[in-house]
Every structure is written in structure tokens, then in C-alpha cells.
Design an enzyme around this catalytic site. Structure first.
Site, short mmCIF file in Angstrom:
data_model
loop_
_atom_site.label_atom_id
_atom_site.label_comp_id
_atom_site.label_asym_id
_atom_site.label_seq_id
_atom_site.Cartn_x
_atom_site.Cartn_y
_atom_site.Cartn_z
N ARG B 125 19.07 -42.93 -24.49
CA ARG B 125 19.19 -42.66 -25.94
C ARG B 125 19.87 -43.84 -26.63
O ARG B 125 21.00 -43.72 -27.12
CB ARG B 125 20.00 -41.38 -26.14
CG ARG B 125 19.24 -40.16 -25.66
CD ARG B 125 19.61 -38.93 -26.47
NE ARG B 125 18.44 -38.10 -26.69
CZ ARG B 125 18.46 -37.01 -27.46
NH1 ARG B 125 19.58 -36.66 -28.07
NH2 ARG B 125 17.37 -36.30 -27.62
N GLN B 130 14.34 -45.75 -28.86
CA GLN B 130 13.95 -44.57 -29.66
C GLN B 130 12.44 -44.41 -29.75
O GLN B 130 11.92 -43.30 -29.71
CB GLN B 130 14.50 -44.68 -31.08
CG GLN B 130 15.81 -43.94 -31.27
CD GLN B 130 16.29 -44.01 -32.71
OE1 GLN B 130 15.54 -44.36 -33.62
NE2 GLN B 130 17.55 -43.66 -32.91
N ASP B 133 10.92 -42.45 -26.78
CA ASP B 133 11.62 -41.22 -26.40
C ASP B 133 10.70 -40.00 -26.51
O ASP B 133 10.61 -39.36 -27.56
CB ASP B 133 12.86 -41.07 -27.28
CG ASP B 133 13.71 -39.87 -26.88
OD1 ASP B 133 13.32 -39.14 -25.95
OD2 ASP B 133 14.76 -39.66 -27.52
N SER B 136 12.25 -36.60 -27.69
CA SER B 136 12.36 -36.43 -29.15
C SER B 136 11.01 -36.09 -29.77
O SER B 136 10.93 -35.25 -30.67
CB SER B 136 12.90 -37.71 -29.81
OG SER B 136 14.26 -37.88 -29.50
N TYR B 232 23.80 -35.76 -26.07
CA TYR B 232 23.35 -34.39 -25.81
C TYR B 232 24.53 -33.44 -25.93
O TYR B 232 25.69 -33.82 -25.81
CB TYR B 232 22.79 -34.29 -24.39
CG TYR B 232 21.40 -34.85 -24.26
CD1 TYR B 232 20.30 -34.11 -24.66
CD2 TYR B 232 21.21 -36.12 -23.75
CE1 TYR B 232 19.03 -34.64 -24.54
CE2 TYR B 232 19.94 -36.66 -23.63
CZ TYR B 232 18.85 -35.91 -24.03
OH TYR B 232 17.59 -36.43 -23.92
#
Lengths: 381, 381
Positions: B125, B130, B133, B136, B232
Site C-alpha cells: 500500500r 496504487q 492494487d 482496492s 489496514y
């Protein structure tokens, strides 16, 4: 005067004709309301909620109806009516949806049994009767829910999203027929973030489409007179429909979700999407056909089923308002309460046939079919 | 260098690992892409779309994989992996979701077969990663879709409506766990017109909840350290969870739709709604449990089923992103393409273990389990 609310007989029906808030209002007006046990349970209302609102709970259908001047129901036609009729007695008044323009014989049957019938579909489209218009209530629910059905089945999200994984294009949503259901569908699809276009044969619909943030589609074909005196869409000639379909094919080919809402009271729904047009639509696109129950606006629609045609999914829902039982019952019950407030006194119903609302909705009275439109449909003098 | 896209093996999977736009980008970078015939069909992409983007179509799985340096898939664990492994050859690289924290043995199996494995769940992360990911991406889809599932089942409409049949109260929607899925659920429920509240044990979530127009619920109980280094939510003590549940019961009792999204990577999901709390919820209310696949946030959730408990409907969906195959494939494929752009050259993959992204995601390399987290979970030195 006793008003009876029955547990609906029609299979799949989840709604109830009055909710406790409606009962409260009626009992405060010195009317007596009896509710069959469990009538509201699927809509989220317990017997105790009705009792708290002033209702009496009846242990079964017969007890609920016995001695009632008025019997209320949602579905007063077909098998439900056949089961209900033997339980009612001469002189009682039955207020319900009856689909009378499609099945005018319902008025004859009620008259034969000496039941005074009020068909809620016949509430006139006048300002004073808006608060009693169950068709508008149902259309509001159906338009909202059709968008959710389309979005649930669509292979893409509705809103444009700019994510770290790139930009997702918004879904293109097209609403055909912009009455109450169509406008609500426009508004809901807009809310969810779709790019929304809409079409209606009535030129007056243009402003309404714009008012909910959607874009009116223009087909540039010459229109006929498209609106009835009552504000409904009027049935068009075959030639007009053919030209409309041709111009529409290109519009349909660009859509991700199409919602069709064109109904003609008492008639088979017009086919707005032919098989030829379907064949040009994008694989993966979705049609939600709100006219499924009256034949469908799409040629391949099957009422009560979801079918696939060359990759296009066609959803043909039945009784959509029953899928939102709480709010749908609230709206129906409020419509009924407004009608009862007009007609009901503690001593009995006030049958004032000078009142357009009572004259238009009453299908049978004291053993006679009294409704002018139904008498014409039934070839009665 | 040849990259293979297979037709997914996992039953019910509708997505595809690369979409034609991704293939275009990779082939322009002089990489060769082979797609198993029909791989994209359920996501809305035909073989001809892939060919137009520069891909070669392979007639079957074996042909697609033969000679490929990289094999791409969505589900690289369980039965799907067992079916796929015999088709792959030593030295190939397999990039997929592998659920490695729950089932770290996947790294050993790949290492034994001489397959270099990259588990997409392990993308760090960090800002630079990003765009790769996939968690996500999946969470974005799941959060949106959970709201649609809740709205489709709810007995009321989401938006407040002022109609001729009275005012309909808006639905109260409560989101538990405000990561990517929870925030997307907040935003979608707001769009649909619900009154939206949200809760997360991480105090930092407050600002995020406000940023999407929802109201943060405060329980006024003392919090522990609630966030991992990686951003998280951290697992909490039993005592903290008990106090949280008690304070939460009153909040839950007011809701029409509850969406739970609390997952801990590689672990069973925490129970946020106990049977005692469920018993206090309104009949007719709906829970959509996005943690159903990892045990559920609600005590009565059954993965893949919709169950009812004292009038509360509990929906436990499995593989939600597969229900939006087009956009979900676009997001997954773009994530993969960004990772490939980092690692792939026309001559082969660049295994730069100095790069945190490659070091963290690589589970097996040249016959060894190379991932530090997985070695620890597997008790390897």
C-alpha cells in the site's frame, strides 16, 4: 361504519391496503377498521401496530368481512376475486384495483352479486384526485425499482469513476416512455450516476425530461397527436410506429441499460423494441420492460422472467410495487384513505354521483353496471 | 516475450485478466499477448476485439500457455490452481490472486513446480503501487454493488419522496468498516438518496466518512491502536470488541440497511453483528455482509446465500466483483498492465528484488519461497 382490510389473496402479493398510520386517521374520523390477522406482516406491520392505531384484528377472512360496509384489497380481479366473491354479501362495497378496462366483465360480476365496486384504476387524472391516484403511486415505485434491476444486472457500474485503475465510463441509460414511472426512472438513474436520455412520443415530455436532469432524444420524425385528454400517451398508427422504430434503432444501439414504460390503459402494450432493433443492441446491454405484464414493450419480453437474446438481457418483472412492500403499502394506503375521507361518514358511504371521482371510479352500484366507459366496452345501452 | 491470458477456470468467474485496451498497450510495448478463445466473452469482449488490439487467439488452454513466459489469471488458488498447475512448465511466471496470507502453502506448491509466482494481494500500500492494487479495485466494485443489493431487497425506497400519496421517509443506511469498499458504499448510498451513517474503529476514518457526505457514528468507548502500518484495520482485543458490540446494538436497531465490510487480510473476518444485536434489529431490515467469504461480519451470515433471522434478511454474497464483469475486468486488467509495465521487457521479466513492489508480491522464484511474510507463516527459516 366498518371498513375491512383483508390479507391479500393474490400469490406473491406482499402489500396491504392500509397501514397503521392510515388506520389511525380513519378511526379518528369515527370509522371502524377491522384488519385480518397477519395482513400487514409482509409489509412490515404487525397486528399489534394495527391495534395501537385503533383497529380490531379479525382471526380470519370471513370474520374480517362479516358486517363490513367496505372491503379493501389490492387485487380485486382474477383468481383473487373469484375466491373473495363468495365471502362477500349483497350491499357491501368493494374497493380495489380491478383492471377494469382490460376486463370490464368484472363490473358485471360485481353487479350480479349486488356488490358496489370501486375500481381504483379509474380515479380521474384531475388535481383534486391526485392524492388518490394508485396508478401514479405504483408507477413511482416501478420507475425507481426498474433502475435498480437494470443496475444490478449491468456488467458495468453506473457512475463515472476516476480510480487508480483508470477511468470507468458511466453507464448509458435510456428511458422509453416518460410518464410517472419513466420520470422516476430518469431521476433514479441520474442519482446513481448514469448518463441518462429519455424519449416519449408526447412533445410535452421534453420539459419534464429536462426537469429531472436527463437529455430528451429527438427522432426528427413528424409526430401525430400524441396525448389523450386525460394526459396519457395515445395509441399511434402503425406507420408512425414503424418510422419511430427505425430512427430508434440507432439510439438503442448505444445504450447499456434501457427501461421501457409505455402502457396504454386496458390495452396490450405497444412494441417499442422489435427483434430487429434488439439484434443491433450491444451484447451485455440490459432491457427492463415495465410493460411486461401487459404484453411487453420489447418483442422478446417474457413476463415474470429474465431472458437473453444475442447477449442482451431482457428483464420482464411482474408486480414490481410488491417488491417494495413497505413504501408501496404506505402510498396505496394513503391513496385509499384519501378516497375514503371523501366518501365515508360514520353512518355510511356517501354515493354522490355528481362527484366526478365517485362517478368515474364506481363500476357497479345496487346491482347495475353504472360506469359509462365500462358500459360502452360491455356493449350495454 | 509472450504473455498468456487464460479463460478463467473458477466456476462462476465472469471476469478476464486483461481487456483489449490493456492488450493494446502491452503489444505497443513490443510484448506479445495470447488470449485463450472466449476468455473475455462473459465480460463483454470477443476474440475479435482482442485480435484487433494485437493479441493472438489460442484455441485452448494448453496452446495459450505453451511457450508463455507469463501466465495471467484472476483466481490462482484452490481447485483452479490444481487444474492449472499441470499445464504450466518450470520457469514460467504465474501472476494472479492467490489468497496467500490465508493459504501460504500456495507459495510452496508453486516453488516445487519451479513456477515463479506473483500474488496480487501482496501489492504494497504505497503511492507508487496504487495503480496495481487489485484489492482496492475489487473493494470499489463490492462497495457499490453491496448498496444495490441492499436497495433491491429493502422494503422501502432509499430517497425521501414527497408525493401526492404523502411523504416517504428516506432509508437509513449504516456502513460498518470504512476502507475502500465502505467509502464506496457510503458514496453510493448517498447517491441513491439514503440517510447514511458509517463507523470504523480507526479514528482517521472520521474525515473520510465526512468527505463522502455520510455521518460518522461515535460510540464513545476508549479505542485501542486501530490501524496497521499498511493502513489496514488492526485486529482488536475481545474486550474492546464486546464493548463495541454493546454500544453498537442501539445504532443497529435504527437502521433499514446495514453493509459490513470489515476484513483482516488472511484471517477470519471479525464478527461485528452478534445474534443478540440481530435480535434487536427492525424486522424488514437488510444486512449485506461483504465479508461473507471469510466467515462473515454477522454471526448468522451464510456465504453465497440469503438467510432470514427474525425478519432481518442477511445477504452473504460471494465474489461480488464477478457480478460487474465489464468494469471489474477493466480495473483488474489495468492493475495488471501497470504491474507488467514495471516488470516486463520484450526480452523477459526484470526481477529487481530491490523494488519493494516485486519483493513484496513475489511468493516463489526459481524453486524457492522468497516472500518474507509467507516464509514466516510457513515456519521457514
Amino acid at each position: 361504519m366498518k371498513i375491512a382490510v383483508i390479507k391479500e389473496i393474490q400469490p406473491g402479493e406482499t402489500r396491504v391496503a392500509l397501514i397503521p398510520a392510515n388506520v389511525s386517521k380513519l378511526t379518528k374520523g369515527n370509522l371502524s377498521v377491522t384488519v385480518e390477522t397477519g395482513a400487514g406482516i409482509l409489509a412490515g406491520f404487525n397486528d399489534s401496530d394495527y391495534e395501537a392505531a385503533g383497529a380490531t384484528i379479525a382471526a380470519d377472512l370471513k370474520t374480517a368481512i362479516d358486517g363490513a360496509e367496505v372491503v379493501l384489497s389490492l387485487t380485486g380481479h382474477g383468481d383473487a376475486l373469484i375466491q373473495l366473491l363468495p365471502k362477500m354479501t349483497k350491499g357491501q362495497t368493494f374497493i380495489s384495483m380491478m383492471d377494469p378496462l382490460a376486463s370490464p366483465a368484472v363490473a358485471e360480476i360485481l353487479a350480479e352479486h349486488g356488490i358496489n365496486g370501486i375500481a381504483l384504476e379509474l380515479v380521474p387524472r384531475i388535481t383534486r384526485a391526485q392524492s388518490m391516484d394508485v396508478l401514479s403511486s405504483n408507477a413511482t415505485i416501478a420507475g425507481y425499482k426498474a433502475v435498480l434491476m437494470g443496475a444490478a444486472s449491468a456488467p458495468q457500474l453506473f457512475p463515472m469513476m476516476m480510480t487508480a485503475a483508470g477511468t470507468l465510463k458511466p453507464a448509458r441509460v435510456f428511458i422509453m416512455g416518460v410518464g410517472v414511472a419513466g420520470l422516476q426512472a430518469c431521476a433514479t438513474a441520474k442519482r446513481l450516476g448514469g448518463v441518462v436520455e429519455a424519449y416519449d412520443i408526447r412533445p410535452a415530455a421534453r420539459e419534464q425530461i429536462l426537469s429531472v436532469g436527463a437529455r430528451p432524444v429527438e427522432l426528427n420524425i413528424e409526430a401525430e397527436n400524441t396525448e389523450t385528454k386525460g394526459g396519457y400517451a395515445k395509441e399511434q398508427s402503425a406507420d408512425f410506429i414503424a418510422r419511430q422504430q427505425e430512427a430508434m434503432a440507432d439510439v438503442l444501439a448505444q445504450q447499456d441499460v434501457v427501461i421501457t414504460t409505455a402502457a396504454i390503459p386496458g390495452r396490450k402494450a405497444p412494441v417499442l423494441i422489435t427483434e430487429a432493433q434488439l439484434n443491433k443492441m450491444k451484447p451485455g446491454s440490459i432491457i427492463v420492460d415495465l410493460a411486461a405484464e401487459t404484453g411487453g414493450n420489447c418483442a422478446m419480453t417474457v413476463a415474470g422472467e429474465t431472458v437473453s437474446h444475442h447477449g442482451v438481457t431482457i428483464i420482464g418483472p411482474k408486480n414490481v410495487p410488491a417488491s417494495v412492500p413497505n413504501h408501496a403499502s404506505q402510498m396505496f394506503g394513503t391513496n385509499l384513505t384519501n378516497l375514503l375521507t371523501l366518501m365515508a361518514t360514520p353512518e355510511g358511504l356517501n354515493w354522490d354521483f355528481e362527484d366526478e371521482i365517485i362517478r368515474d371510479t364506481c363500476v357497479s352500484y345496487q346491482g347495475e353496471v353504472v360506469n359509462a366507459r365500462l358500459r360502452e366496452l360491455l356493449d350495454l345501452p
